[in-house]
Design a protein around this motif. Structure first.
Motif, short mmCIF file in Angstrom:
data_model
loop_
_atom_site.label_atom_id
_atom_site.label_comp_id
_atom_site.label_asym_id
_atom_site.label_seq_id
_atom_site.Cartn_x
_atom_site.Cartn_y
_atom_site.Cartn_z
N GLN A 1 6.80 -0.44 0.21
CA GLN A 1 5.63 -0.23 -0.65
C GLN A 1 4.34 -0.33 0.16
OE1 GLN A 1 5.54 0.71 -3.82
NE2 GLN A 1 3.32 0.72 -3.77
N LYS A 2 4.28 -1.31 1.09
CA LYS A 2 3.10 -1.44 1.94
C LYS A 2 2.92 -0.21 2.83
CE LYS A 2 2.68 -6.45 2.28
NZ LYS A 2 2.71 -7.62 3.19
N ILE A 3 4.01 0.29 3.39
CA ILE A 3 3.94 1.48 4.23
C ILE A 3 3.44 2.66 3.42
CG2 ILE A 3 5.36 3.17 5.47
CD1 ILE A 3 7.09 0.82 6.41
N SER A 4 3.96 2.81 2.22
CA SER A 4 3.53 3.90 1.35
C SER A 4 2.05 3.79 1.03
CB SER A 4 4.35 3.88 0.06
OG SER A 4 3.89 4.84 -0.85
N THR A 5 1.57 2.58 0.76
CA THR A 5 0.15 2.37 0.47
C THR A 5 -0.70 2.72 1.67
OG1 THR A 5 0.73 0.57 -1.04
CG2 THR A 5 -1.54 0.65 -0.29
N LEU A 6 -0.28 2.34 2.87
CA LEU A 6 -1.05 2.65 4.08
C LEU A 6 -1.05 4.14 4.37
CD1 LEU A 6 0.00 -0.30 6.43
CD2 LEU A 6 -2.22 0.09 5.37
N GLU A 7 0.06 4.82 4.10
CA GLU A 7 0.10 6.26 4.34
C GLU A 7 -0.80 7.02 3.36
OE1 GLU A 7 4.26 7.13 4.09
OE2 GLU A 7 4.60 6.72 6.21
N ASP A 8 -0.93 6.50 2.16
CA ASP A 8 -1.72 7.18 1.12
C ASP A 8 -3.21 6.84 1.19
OD1 ASP A 8 0.62 8.28 0.22
OD2 ASP A 8 0.90 6.86 -1.41
N ASN A 9 -3.58 5.76 1.85
CA ASN A 9 -4.96 5.30 1.85
C ASN A 9 -5.46 5.14 3.29
OD1 ASN A 9 -7.41 4.14 1.38
ND2 ASN A 9 -6.64 2.56 -0.01
N PRO A 10 -6.07 6.17 3.87
CA PRO A 10 -6.53 6.07 5.27
C PRO A 10 -7.67 5.07 5.45
CG PRO A 10 -7.15 8.19 4.31
CD PRO A 10 -6.29 7.48 3.31
N ASP A 11 -8.47 4.84 4.41
CA ASP A 11 -9.56 3.86 4.53
C ASP A 11 -9.00 2.45 4.73
OD1 ASP A 11 -11.48 5.83 4.21
OD2 ASP A 11 -11.54 5.59 2.02
N LEU A 12 -7.93 2.12 4.01
CA LEU A 12 -7.29 0.81 4.16
C LEU A 12 -6.69 0.68 5.56
CD1 LEU A 12 -6.37 -1.88 2.94
CD2 LEU A 12 -4.33 -0.69 2.09
N LEU A 13 -6.08 1.74 6.04
CA LEU A 13 -5.50 1.73 7.38
C LEU A 13 -6.58 1.51 8.44
CD1 LEU A 13 -2.89 2.12 8.98
CD2 LEU A 13 -3.38 4.56 9.06
N GLU A 14 -7.72 2.17 8.28
CA GLU A 14 -8.82 1.98 9.22
C GLU A 14 -9.36 0.56 9.16
OE1 GLU A 14 -13.33 3.65 10.00
OE2 GLU A 14 -11.92 4.90 8.87
N LYS A 15 -9.48 0.01 7.96
CA LYS A 15 -9.97 -1.36 7.79
C LYS A 15 -9.05 -2.35 8.51
CE LYS A 15 -10.82 -4.87 4.31
NZ LYS A 15 -10.68 -5.28 2.94
N ILE A 16 -7.76 -2.21 8.33
CA ILE A 16 -6.81 -3.11 8.99
C ILE A 16 -6.88 -2.94 10.51
CG2 ILE A 16 -4.35 -3.59 9.31
CD1 ILE A 16 -3.96 -2.92 6.35
N ALA A 17 -6.98 -1.70 10.99
CA ALA A 17 -7.06 -1.46 12.43
C ALA A 17 -8.29 -2.11 13.02
CB ALA A 17 -7.06 0.05 12.70
N ARG A 18 -9.40 -2.04 12.33
CA ARG A 18 -10.64 -2.63 12.83
C ARG A 18 -10.61 -4.16 12.78
NH1 ARG A 18 -15.27 0.51 13.16
NH2 ARG A 18 -14.98 2.70 12.66
#
Length: 101
Positions: free
Chosen positions: A65-82
């Motif tokens: 579910q977390k992977i799916s959320t990260l794949e669908d939401n690039p803003d969240l992925l960028e926030k976590i990366a930063r």
């Protein structure tokens, strides 16, 4: 002279059958490869493994579910990366601010 008490040929048949039955009960309860105590231990181990499998399946579903959320939401992925990995875009300058003590 051997007394009748020590010679098994003179014992009563019911006593011999009882003795034989007692031997088999002890054998199958404690000493056999598939004894009752071994079966109990294996059943307990099986129960623990089934519970562990269910826990791991639940955790796997949560991670999917977390992977799916990260794949669908690039803003969240960028926030976590930063925030977690200190990544930045090309040309950006990152300033780290220490909290006041």
């Amino acid at each position: 002279m051997i007394t009748k008490h020590l010679n098994p040929l003179y014992w009563k048949k019911s006593f011999l059958i009882g003795l034989l039955a007692g031997f088999f009960i002890l054998w199958f309860t404690f000493f056999d490869t598939y004894s009752l105590s071994t079966r109990y231990q294996l059943e307990t181990q099986k129960k623990n493994l089934v519970e562990r499998t269910q826990e791991l399946e639940k955790k796997s579903d949560e991670l999917k579910q977390k992977i799916s959320t990260l794949e669908d939401n690039p803003d969240l992925l960028e926030k976590i990366a930063r925030e977690e990995y200190g990544m930045r875009k090309p040309g950006e300058t990152v300033y780290r601010i220490k909290p006041a003590e």
